[in-house]
Design a protein around this motif. Structure first.
Motif, mmCIF file in Angstrom:
data_model
loop_
_atom_site.group_PDB
_atom_site.id
_atom_site.type_symbol
_atom_site.label_atom_id
_atom_site.label_comp_id
_atom_site.label_asym_id
_atom_site.label_seq_id
_atom_site.Cartn_x
_atom_site.Cartn_y
_atom_site.Cartn_z
ATOM 1 N N THR A 51 -0.546 0.456 -6.541
ATOM 2 C CA THR A 51 -1.094 -0.030 -5.285
ATOM 3 C C THR A 51 -2.619 0.037 -5.352
ATOM 4 O O THR A 51 -3.154 0.930 -6.000
ATOM 5 C CB THR A 51 -0.607 0.823 -4.096
ATOM 6 O OG1 THR A 51 -0.894 2.186 -4.373
ATOM 7 C CG2 THR A 51 0.870 0.635 -3.855
ATOM 8 N N PRO A 52 -3.335 -0.849 -4.693
ATOM 9 C CA PRO A 52 -2.753 -1.969 -3.956
ATOM 10 C C PRO A 52 -2.308 -3.107 -4.890
ATOM 11 O O PRO A 52 -2.932 -3.336 -5.901
ATOM 12 C CB PRO A 52 -3.942 -2.447 -3.119
ATOM 13 C CG PRO A 52 -5.148 -2.110 -3.948
ATOM 14 C CD PRO A 52 -4.790 -0.851 -4.667
ATOM 15 N N SER A 93 0.830 -1.201 0.000
ATOM 16 C CA SER A 93 0.000 0.000 0.000
ATOM 17 C C SER A 93 0.866 1.252 0.000
ATOM 18 O O SER A 93 2.071 1.186 0.212
ATOM 19 C CB SER A 93 -0.903 0.032 1.234
ATOM 20 O OG SER A 93 -1.724 -1.100 1.281
ATOM 21 N N CYS A 108 -6.757 0.975 -1.380
ATOM 22 C CA CYS A 108 -6.035 0.125 -0.427
ATOM 23 C C CYS A 108 -6.909 -0.201 0.777
ATOM 24 O O CYS A 108 -6.807 -1.277 1.363
ATOM 25 C CB CYS A 108 -4.750 0.820 0.037
ATOM 26 S SG CYS A 108 -3.479 0.839 -1.234
#
Lengths: 142, 145
Positions: free
Chosen positions: A104-105, A58, A65
């Motif tokens: 991310t994630p 993250s 996230c």
């Protein structure tokens, strides 16, 4: 006139991304590679007693996230032999680079030795992830 | 820099639709003044506080009371980072339009429009997704705040 085309072009690009995300987002990629070169902060998070660790990468600047964290921690709570850990790489770009993570994630499933079983970019799709993890776990997923 | 508290995630989606409309009008009219105003707005949100976003207030007073309440909250940091990315594109676009480099203005504004529409229509925050890429290839731009 250029402006009209620019607006239409932008809408077309967004529609294309929408279709791509529909099919590729949350897809499980089976990577199955042994890892001798795991970055230190990742190695520290492994637990030799647990068959599968879901490592969620993250950053502070990542809105999905949070959804991923809720989904994965819930899944890990209900499942024997599965744990969920999160690593914030906002200030650890070399760790992200070392793992080949660009967005991310990203969630990596690691076995007890640190070998990578699979990875998911984006918010995982629950059913797909469960199906992919099943062969690596001692008991059915609840 | 002040720290904003987490927000109702539907607020930023609402703002993103308005930003999309503004950027589309900029492309259709080529008005550098309107784009300059949007640039200032991006800058205020990114560098000072999300509370300065007028669309957020419109959302709270006119839209939110009509919706079912949600306990879902979104962190402010990704939103502000994305506003910063929007600021850079809008600034380049304003400079393009204002100096007669219309092609530059159109390209930069289109890029900002794509990002705003992605956020509004799909809930995808392009600036947030690109954070790691920026961090890797342009560490100066993506330093943590």
């Amino acid at each position: 006139m250029t402006g009209v085309w620019a607006v239409l072009g932008a809408v077309a690009v967004v529609a294309a991304v929408g279709v791509l995300l529909r099919f590729h987002g949350g897809r499980v990629r089976v990577t199955a590679k042994p890892r001798e070169d795991l970055p230190g902060p990742v190695r520290d998070l492994l637990d030799p007693a647990t068959p599968v660790t879901l490592l969620q990468i993250s950053t502070t600047f990542c809105a999905p996230c949070r959804h991923t964290r809720v989904l994965l921690s819930d899944l890990a709570d209900r499942t024997d032999g599965l744990r969920h850990v999160e690593l914030d790489v906002t200030n650890l770009p070399e760790v992200a680079a070392g793992l080949g993570v660009l967005r991310t994630p990203t969630t990596l499933a690691l076995d007890a030795s640190g070998a990578e079983l699979l990875r998911v970019g984006g918010v995982p799709k629950r059913d797909t992830l469960i199906a992919a993890l099943r062969p690596h776990l001692p008991r059915p997923i609840g | 820099m002040s720290k904003d508290s987490p927000v109702d995630p539907r607020g930023p989606r609402f703002s993103a639709w308005i930003t999309t409309a503004i950027l589309a009008v900029v492309l259709l009219t080529g008005s550098w003044r309107l784009l300059a105003a949007q640039t200032v707005l991006f800058g205020l949100c990114a560098f000072i506080s999300l509370k300065l976003n007028p669309w957020g207030h419109v959302y709270r007073f006119a839209v939110q009371p009509r919706l079912t309440p949600t306990s879902e909250r979104e962190e402010a940091a990704p939103l502000r980072f994305a506003q910063g990315v929007g600021f850079v594109f809008a600034l380049v676009g304003t400079i393009g339009y204002a100096t007669g480099l219309t092609a530059l203005g159109v390209v930069a504004t289109s890029a900002a429009l794509v990002a705003a529409l992605l956020n509004a229509a799909l809930g995808l925050c392009l600036g947030c997704e690109m954070f790691l890429l920026l961090r890797r290839y342009a560490p100066v731009l993506a330093r943590p705040q």
